[in-house]
Design an enzyme around this catalytic site. Sequence first.
Site, PDB file in Angstrom:
ATOM      1  N   LYS A 196     -18.935  19.061 -49.296  1.00 34.96           N
ATOM      2  CA  LYS A 196     -20.023  20.038 -49.208  1.00 34.96           C
ATOM      3  C   LYS A 196     -21.357  19.313 -49.022  1.00 34.96           C
ATOM      4  O   LYS A 196     -22.208  19.754 -48.245  1.00 34.96           O
ATOM      5  CB  LYS A 196     -20.061  20.865 -50.490  1.00 34.96           C
ATOM      6  CG  LYS A 196     -20.879  22.127 -50.379  1.00 34.96           C
ATOM      7  CD  LYS A 196     -20.082  23.256 -49.749  1.00 34.96           C
ATOM      8  CE  LYS A 196     -20.812  24.568 -49.834  1.00 34.96           C
ATOM      9  NZ  LYS A 196     -19.954  25.716 -49.611  1.00 34.96           N
ATOM     10  N   ASP A 247     -19.223  30.492 -52.703  1.00 36.97           N
ATOM     11  CA  ASP A 247     -17.936  31.169 -52.544  1.00 36.97           C
ATOM     12  C   ASP A 247     -18.119  32.684 -52.500  1.00 36.97           C
ATOM     13  O   ASP A 247     -17.383  33.388 -51.809  1.00 36.97           O
ATOM     14  CB  ASP A 247     -16.983  30.812 -53.696  1.00 36.97           C
ATOM     15  CG  ASP A 247     -16.703  29.324 -53.749  1.00 36.97           C
ATOM     16  OD1 ASP A 247     -16.644  28.710 -52.684  1.00 36.97           O
ATOM     17  OD2 ASP A 247     -16.573  28.782 -54.857  1.00 36.97           O
ATOM     18  N   ASN A 263     -18.407  29.670 -43.605  1.00 40.98           N
ATOM     19  CA  ASN A 263     -19.571  29.611 -44.485  1.00 40.98           C
ATOM     20  C   ASN A 263     -20.640  28.624 -44.028  1.00 40.98           C
ATOM     21  O   ASN A 263     -21.796  28.739 -44.419  1.00 40.98           O
ATOM     22  CB  ASN A 263     -19.144  29.245 -45.911  1.00 40.98           C
ATOM     23  CG  ASN A 263     -18.528  30.427 -46.639  1.00 40.98           C
ATOM     24  OD1 ASN A 263     -18.130  31.409 -46.013  1.00 40.98           O
ATOM     25  ND2 ASN A 263     -18.450  30.339 -47.947  1.00 40.98           N
ATOM     26  N   GLY A 269     -11.677  39.049 -56.005  1.00 40.61           N
ATOM     27  CA  GLY A 269     -12.306  37.855 -56.573  1.00 40.61           C
ATOM     28  C   GLY A 269     -13.795  37.806 -56.265  1.00 40.61           C
ATOM     29  O   GLY A 269     -14.393  38.784 -55.789  1.00 40.61           O
ATOM     30  N   ALA A 270     -14.379  36.638 -56.496  1.00 39.13           N
ATOM     31  CA  ALA A 270     -15.824  36.483 -56.344  1.00 39.13           C
ATOM     32  C   ALA A 270     -16.286  36.817 -54.930  1.00 39.13           C
ATOM     33  O   ALA A 270     -17.282  37.525 -54.739  1.00 39.13           O
ATOM     34  CB  ALA A 270     -16.222  35.049 -56.706  1.00 39.13           C
ATOM     35  N   TYR A 310     -41.668   0.801 -57.770  1.00 38.37           N
ATOM     36  CA  TYR A 310     -41.367   0.820 -59.208  1.00 38.37           C
ATOM     37  C   TYR A 310     -42.607   0.347 -59.963  1.00 38.37           C
ATOM     38  O   TYR A 310     -43.704   0.814 -59.704  1.00 38.37           O
ATOM     39  CB  TYR A 310     -40.117  -0.020 -59.487  1.00 38.37           C
ATOM     40  CG  TYR A 310     -39.473   0.301 -60.810  1.00 38.37           C
ATOM     41  CD1 TYR A 310     -39.069   1.604 -61.125  1.00 38.37           C
ATOM     42  CD2 TYR A 310     -39.281  -0.687 -61.770  1.00 38.37           C
ATOM     43  CE1 TYR A 310     -38.498   1.913 -62.343  1.00 38.37           C
ATOM     44  CE2 TYR A 310     -38.699  -0.398 -62.989  1.00 38.37           C
ATOM     45  CZ  TYR A 310     -38.315   0.909 -63.270  1.00 38.37           C
ATOM     46  OH  TYR A 310     -37.748   1.202 -64.482  1.00 38.37           O
ATOM     47  N   ASN A 352      -7.258  31.835 -46.161  1.00 37.61           N
ATOM     48  CA  ASN A 352      -7.095  30.496 -45.600  1.00 37.61           C
ATOM     49  C   ASN A 352      -5.964  29.758 -46.292  1.00 37.61           C
ATOM     50  O   ASN A 352      -5.799  29.901 -47.497  1.00 37.61           O
ATOM     51  CB  ASN A 352      -8.397  29.700 -45.757  1.00 37.61           C
ATOM     52  CG  ASN A 352      -9.263  29.765 -44.506  1.00 37.61           C
ATOM     53  OD1 ASN A 352      -8.744  29.669 -43.397  1.00 37.61           O
ATOM     54  ND2 ASN A 352     -10.556  29.939 -44.687  1.00 37.61           N
ATOM     55  N   GLU A 372     -20.063  26.086 -56.880  1.00 38.04           N
ATOM     56  CA  GLU A 372     -18.927  25.981 -55.973  1.00 38.04           C
ATOM     57  C   GLU A 372     -17.613  26.006 -56.741  1.00 38.04           C
ATOM     58  O   GLU A 372     -17.478  25.357 -57.793  1.00 38.04           O
ATOM     59  CB  GLU A 372     -19.031  24.667 -55.198  1.00 38.04           C
ATOM     60  CG  GLU A 372     -18.098  24.548 -54.022  1.00 38.04           C
ATOM     61  CD  GLU A 372     -18.608  25.277 -52.800  1.00 38.04           C
ATOM     62  OE1 GLU A 372     -17.797  25.512 -51.881  1.00 38.04           O
ATOM     63  OE2 GLU A 372     -19.795  25.629 -52.752  1.00 38.04           O
TER      64      GLU A 372
END
Length: 764
Positions: free
Chosen positions: A95, A163, A319, A197-198, A40, A287, A137
């Site tokens: 995550k 995703d 994933n 979806g995505a 510092y 899922n 996410e």
Amino acid sequence: MSKQKQRREALIYHAKPQPGKIKVVPTKPYATQRDLALAYSPGVAEPCLEIKKNKENVYKYTAKGNLVAIISNGTAVLGLGNIGPEASKPVMEGKSLLFKIFADIDGIDIEVDTEDVDKFVETVKMIAPTFGGINLEDIKAPEAFEIERRLKEELDIPVMHDDQHGTAIISAAALLNALEITKKKIDKVRIVISGAGAAAVSCTKLYKAFGAKTENIVMLDSKGVIRKDAPDLAASKIEFATDRKIDTLEDAMKDADVFVGLSIADIVSPKMLKSMAKDPIVFAMANPNPEIDYNLAVKTRKDIIMATGRSDHPNQVNNVLGFPFIFRGALDVRATKINEEMKMAAVRALAELTKENVPEQVNIAYGKTRLAFGKEYIIPKPFDPRLIAEIPPAVARAAMESGVAKNPIEDWEKYKEELLQRSGNDNKIVRQLHDRARMKAKRIVFAEADQLDVMKAAQIAFEEGVAIPILLGRKHTIKVLKKELDFDADLMVIDSHSDEANAKREQYAQQYFQNRQRRGVTLYGARQKMRERTYFGSMMVLEGDADGMISGYSRAYPTLVKPIFEVIGRAADVKKVSTVHIMTTDRGPIFLADTSINIDPTAEELAEITQMTANVAMTFGFSPVIALLSYANFGSSTHPSATKVRKAVKILHESNPDLLVDGEIQTDFALNKELNQSKFPFSKISGQKVNTLIFPNLESANITYKLLKELNHADSIGPIMVGLRKSVHIIPLGASVDEIVNMAAVAAIDAQEREKRKKAKTGK
């Protein structure tokens, strides 16, 4: 496990011993005033000024280059929906944990309290200077598409909505391999996508990038087939609309080659499956329950190639095979974005890795004789240690070739070595241990089941499928503990003192007397000993009424060794029983021996201990690189304690020349491979990463493992007994619940291995 118990355990896991799953730790010294002055004020001013001169220096002087933000507004949390930013935080912390353990990336979760696209984008842009990458996410569609598009355009660091792209990358690799197995061409196959979806959109776009034709694709949303003639078709769906005059999933499935499910459970019937083309490829990825049950699907179609999102079936589309390694490669070349070329490179690398010979470590972890490219192995397993050395380089190279890398890699071999070093921080051995034990659960005696922690461990071992516990102890106490723990499994409970155990006690006493009558044992004495749990439990294992036993939670080690040696005894070809501890350290697992039994072994005994320890390492899927330790290095001392070790090494070099073993050597030279290589280039372990340490005596081994455990907070598994006739192991006095569960897994694996060897020898 009941839902109520699972809920309670999940809440305790996240709350204790401190809330949450991640923390920040310093990476620089901070012990002295000098350290603090550099960290510092006033020292910190110097890097600040260097960064002011050139912003790129921020990567040189700060953690930015290894820092990823995991950002969500909690509007589309898997299985939970729109639960808001605060409620999504445990998922984002999870995550972060995955980023760290799989790729050594520091992830910081950020929950943004807005569903407004403009505000979300502006917030991320304002905090972006802190981070080397952005992982979006659990953001609902269609906002997710717009948010990612704008951030990719407006920021100069990698941005990815996992995703969308994570599932796309993993499933695309699986699809390429499945098509190769079935000898089908991607530009010819008819593909049905259930979900809009995505993730579904991203998957479809990536399949098209690899050659799938738009006219061969049918996508369905909650209303049915997305058709070009549908009124008010959303902009995000126009690209995937079909001109075929069909409306339902049943219609779409007829003669389809590929089904990709990213929707809801149980919407595919056996009838639909039967209507598909020859050698159908079905990725049912909803899922927690897939669009069609795995077992039902493979029973319905013998020619099917099936993948799901579940870990309890082959071909898990997970994933975690993608995002940690994609960001690793992107960060390491300071990529300005994650582009299509990088994603496609990850796909190809995953697909190619599947075709290579699988390391024995992976086979062991998943309980397979030999995993090989085929219908039940079309993508790598999540715990394959090769992932970190293969996927990031492919991504990094693609970033360089596509012109988005600001820090190109020049020495690829050095880079791969650095990646493998990073993987040492993730100690996967406990997961491998439990996975392996689950493959064929064994009957394990818990000899002190009337102790609360032992009962907790037995419950976990049973509910996780690690072992089938046999509960030995006071029956009333066990009953009370089971009720307290809501543990209602119907398991064998035995009190060796009770009248109910009379028949077994007499049977075991007679056998023990027969075995030991010429060693001073009387029948009366044998009957008395069978009231003691360790004798009784050991006899259960010897007589085949159990497959293994663990004991020692409430009794000192020496009091347990004697009955085990008397009842079980040494294996036929073993002169000395010994013990091994596995320590989970920052450099990976290290096997230590002999930590518990042999006080001052001879050179011949050291050689035998070394060979048995090497076999333990190989049993758990590790190639042993062994150092026999001393205070001396290669002949620098003529003291008997050093020459003993030298003689043991000579015996090993002559009896097993292929074994990577050497010594006598000091600990620092053994563990520092650069130091070893520079000073002792002639050594068999020169330049090698040593993972097995053999100590010259019990004193040094026992002190070392306990120092590692207490000072470095290294987890330990052991002592693992080696050289006995049966699978019996002694847990440490006052062991934790986790330690007991791990030792139950060790006992189960030991029993599995003995069964394999017996079958190989007898053919039965």
